[in-house]
Design a protein around this motif. Structure first.
Motif, PDB file in Angstrom:
ATOM      1  N   LEU A 102       0.853  -1.240   0.142  1.00  0.00           N
ATOM      2  CA  LEU A 102       0.062   0.076   0.054  1.00  0.00           C
ATOM      3  C   LEU A 102       0.679   1.244  -0.089  1.00  0.00           C
ATOM      4  CD1 LEU A 102      -2.570  -1.186   2.834  1.00  0.00           C
ATOM      5  CD2 LEU A 102      -3.124  -0.673   0.086  1.00  0.00           C
ATOM      6  N   VAL A 103       1.880   1.237   0.782  1.00  0.00           N
ATOM      7  CA  VAL A 103       2.821   2.384   0.861  1.00  0.00           C
ATOM      8  C   VAL A 103       3.539   2.556  -0.484  1.00  0.00           C
ATOM      9  CG1 VAL A 103       5.074   3.291   1.654  1.00  0.00           C
ATOM     10  CG2 VAL A 103       3.191   2.222   3.359  1.00  0.00           C
ATOM     11  N   ALA A 104       3.983   1.446  -1.103  1.00  0.00           N
ATOM     12  CA  ALA A 104       4.732   1.669  -2.553  1.00  0.00           C
ATOM     13  C   ALA A 104       3.508   2.090  -3.649  1.00  0.00           C
ATOM     14  CB  ALA A 104       4.928   0.042  -3.107  1.00  0.00           C
ATOM     15  N   GLN A 105       2.359   1.715  -3.436  1.00  0.00           N
ATOM     16  CA  GLN A 105       1.380   2.119  -4.315  1.00  0.00           C
ATOM     17  C   GLN A 105       0.852   3.740  -4.247  1.00  0.00           C
ATOM     18  OE1 GLN A 105      -2.159   2.959  -3.507  1.00  0.00           O
ATOM     19  NE2 GLN A 105      -2.957   3.552  -5.639  1.00  0.00           N
ATOM     20  N   GLU A 106       1.115   4.054  -2.878  1.00  0.00           N
ATOM     21  CA  GLU A 106       0.789   5.591  -2.609  1.00  0.00           C
ATOM     22  C   GLU A 106       1.797   6.540  -3.001  1.00  0.00           C
ATOM     23  OE1 GLU A 106      -1.553   8.635  -1.085  1.00  0.00           O
ATOM     24  OE2 GLU A 106      -2.054   6.613  -1.250  1.00  0.00           O
ATOM     25  N   LEU A 107       3.083   5.968  -2.888  1.00  0.00           N
ATOM     26  CA  LEU A 107       4.325   6.695  -3.276  1.00  0.00           C
ATOM     27  C   LEU A 107       4.317   6.800  -4.886  1.00  0.00           C
ATOM     28  CD1 LEU A 107       6.958   5.571  -0.616  1.00  0.00           C
ATOM     29  CD2 LEU A 107       5.830   7.596  -0.765  1.00  0.00           C
TER      30      LEU A 107
ATOM     31  N   THR B  20       0.236   7.223   7.371  1.00  0.00           N
ATOM     32  CA  THR B  20       0.054   6.919   8.573  1.00  0.00           C
ATOM     33  C   THR B  20      -0.903   6.169   8.876  1.00  0.00           C
ATOM     34  OG1 THR B  20       0.359   9.564   9.194  1.00  0.00           O
ATOM     35  CG2 THR B  20      -0.579   8.301  10.774  1.00  0.00           C
ATOM     36  N   LEU B  21      -1.984   5.611   8.056  1.00  0.00           N
ATOM     37  CA  LEU B  21      -3.049   4.815   8.128  1.00  0.00           C
ATOM     38  C   LEU B  21      -2.266   3.325   7.665  1.00  0.00           C
ATOM     39  CD1 LEU B  21      -6.555   4.920   7.091  1.00  0.00           C
ATOM     40  CD2 LEU B  21      -5.109   3.000   6.462  1.00  0.00           C
ATOM     41  N   TYR B  22      -1.280   3.452   6.753  1.00  0.00           N
ATOM     42  CA  TYR B  22      -0.803   2.142   6.335  1.00  0.00           C
ATOM     43  C   TYR B  22       0.124   1.770   7.661  1.00  0.00           C
ATOM     44  CZ  TYR B  22      -2.841   3.310   1.871  1.00  0.00           C
ATOM     45  OH  TYR B  22      -3.809   3.713   0.843  1.00  0.00           O
ATOM     46  N   ALA B  23       0.884   2.693   8.382  1.00  0.00           N
ATOM     47  CA  ALA B  23       1.801   2.349   9.197  1.00  0.00           C
ATOM     48  C   ALA B  23       1.090   1.618  10.420  1.00  0.00           C
ATOM     49  CB  ALA B  23       2.277   3.853   9.856  1.00  0.00           C
ATOM     50  N   THR B  24      -0.188   1.981  10.672  1.00  0.00           N
ATOM     51  CA  THR B  24      -0.713   1.329  11.741  1.00  0.00           C
ATOM     52  C   THR B  24      -1.071  -0.076  11.389  1.00  0.00           C
ATOM     53  OG1 THR B  24      -3.174   1.871  10.660  1.00  0.00           O
ATOM     54  CG2 THR B  24      -2.240   3.470  12.342  1.00  0.00           C
ATOM     55  N   PHE B  25      -1.279  -0.319  10.041  1.00  0.00           N
ATOM     56  CA  PHE B  25      -1.392  -1.980   9.697  1.00  0.00           C
ATOM     57  C   PHE B  25      -0.009  -2.616   9.868  1.00  0.00           C
ATOM     58  CE2 PHE B  25      -4.522  -0.722   6.000  1.00  0.00           C
ATOM     59  CZ  PHE B  25      -5.651  -0.457   7.023  1.00  0.00           C
ATOM     60  N   PHE B  26       1.266  -1.769   9.818  1.00  0.00           N
ATOM     61  CA  PHE B  26       2.408  -2.463   9.598  1.00  0.00           C
ATOM     62  C   PHE B  26       2.747  -2.481  11.298  1.00  0.00           C
ATOM     63  CE2 PHE B  26       6.802  -1.793  10.587  1.00  0.00           C
ATOM     64  CZ  PHE B  26       7.685  -2.665  10.085  1.00  0.00           C
ATOM     65  N   LEU B  27       2.433  -1.860  12.044  1.00  0.00           N
ATOM     66  CA  LEU B  27       2.515  -2.088  13.464  1.00  0.00           C
ATOM     67  C   LEU B  27       1.823  -2.950  14.116  1.00  0.00           C
ATOM     68  CD1 LEU B  27       3.294   1.733  14.592  1.00  0.00           C
ATOM     69  CD2 LEU B  27       4.739   0.006  14.303  1.00  0.00           C
ATOM     70  N   SER B  28       0.510  -3.022  13.560  1.00  0.00           N
ATOM     71  CA  SER B  28      -0.136  -3.978  14.138  1.00  0.00           C
ATOM     72  C   SER B  28       0.247  -5.463  13.896  1.00  0.00           C
ATOM     73  CB  SER B  28      -1.961  -3.974  13.611  1.00  0.00           C
ATOM     74  OG  SER B  28      -2.652  -4.962  14.095  1.00  0.00           O
ATOM     75  N   GLY B  29       0.623  -5.521  12.479  1.00  0.00           N
ATOM     76  CA  GLY B  29       1.272  -6.762  12.159  1.00  0.00           C
ATOM     77  C   GLY B  29       2.473  -7.208  13.032  1.00  0.00           C
TER      78      GLY B  29
END
Length: 257
Positions: A68-73, A102-111
């Motif tokens: 998701l981060v790659a797609q956003e960038l 920031t939203l995608y970072a929450t996915f990463f931290l939860s994982g």
């Protein structure tokens, strides 16, 4: 999330996460066991037992966040910075893109919490995972409320409905911290995750690729009213899907495992 793909990929991730929870709750209801510790099929014993120690859902969250981060960038034109300084002025740039990251970072931290807790603190893993989910949902809800600032018409109505689902997910996640084995909360969480994911995909189609081929009009009250109608259809359809998942799980448990 600033385009069709930006709504499709996060929506699919959330929807499949809801399917995962629906499968867990179905197995728990059939086997009359805690949701966090479902029974294993015979083939998962022996040399396959080591694979069961890997928290696949946590790994999928981490992988999804990178995608998701790659797609956003990839969709950002120009230099991606947080603050520009021109003529002694300070301007925040790409505010929505930073919200998405920031939203995608929450996915990463939860994982990360899922993977680490499962391997380092397995006895406290359920509590840590549920706490991470509640915190992630709080952050996502806060970001989505801020996301409504420039919205109107169909986009505003569709995102308000999405925020309502996120708010209910937050309440369920907080309540689950005190009742981690409550099957009612797990059923609601599975249903709400699937609603949030499918509705996010629906928003992408409505705003960017309408199936009818005609653009939704913000100044047409009929279009705005039909947004709520479609949302209700999502809720009813996914409730029936959960019943189908339970029936399939019942058949699988009694005739396959």
């Amino acid at each position: 999330m600033g385009g069709f793909e930006g709504h499709l990929f996060p929506g699919l991730s959330i929807f499949f996460y809801g399917l995962y929870h629906a499968r867990l709750i179905s197995k728990a209801l059939i086997c009359n066991c805690p949701v966090q510790y479902p029974p294993r099929c015979p083939w998962s014993q022996g040399r396959w037992a080591r694979l069961q120690q890997i928290h696949y859902v946590g790994l999928v969250k981490i992988l999804s966040s990178f995608i998701l981060v790659a797609q956003e960038l990839h969709n950002i034109q120009g230099q991606f910075v947080l603050i520009s300084k021109i003529y002694h002025q300070r301007d925040f740039l790409y505010h929505k893109q930073w919200q998405h990251l920031t939203l995608y970072a929450t996915f990463f931290l939860s994982g990360c919490v899922d993977v680490v807790s499962q391997n380092v603190l397995p006895q406290r893993a359920p509590a840590l995972e549920q706490g991470a989910q509640a915190l992630s949902m709080f952050l996502i809800l806060t970001l989505m409320v801020s996301h409504l600032e420039d919205s109107e018409g169909v986009e505003l109505q569709s995102h308000i409905l999405f925020i309502q689902v996120l708010f209910l997910l937050l309440l369920v996640g907080i309540a689950e911290l005190w009742a981690p084995n409550s099957l009612r909360f797990w059923v609601m969480k599975a249903l709400l995750y699937m609603i949030a994911g499918s509705w996010l995909i629906q928003i992408g189609f409505m705003l960017f690729k309408p199936i009818s081929g005609y653009k939704w009009m913000d100044d047409d009250k009929n279009d705005i009213l039909f947004v709520t109608t479609f949302f209700c259809w999502h809720v009813a359809s996914l409730a029936m899907l959960m019943i189908w998942i339970y029936g399939f799980s019942f058949w699988w448990h009694h005739y396959v495992c």
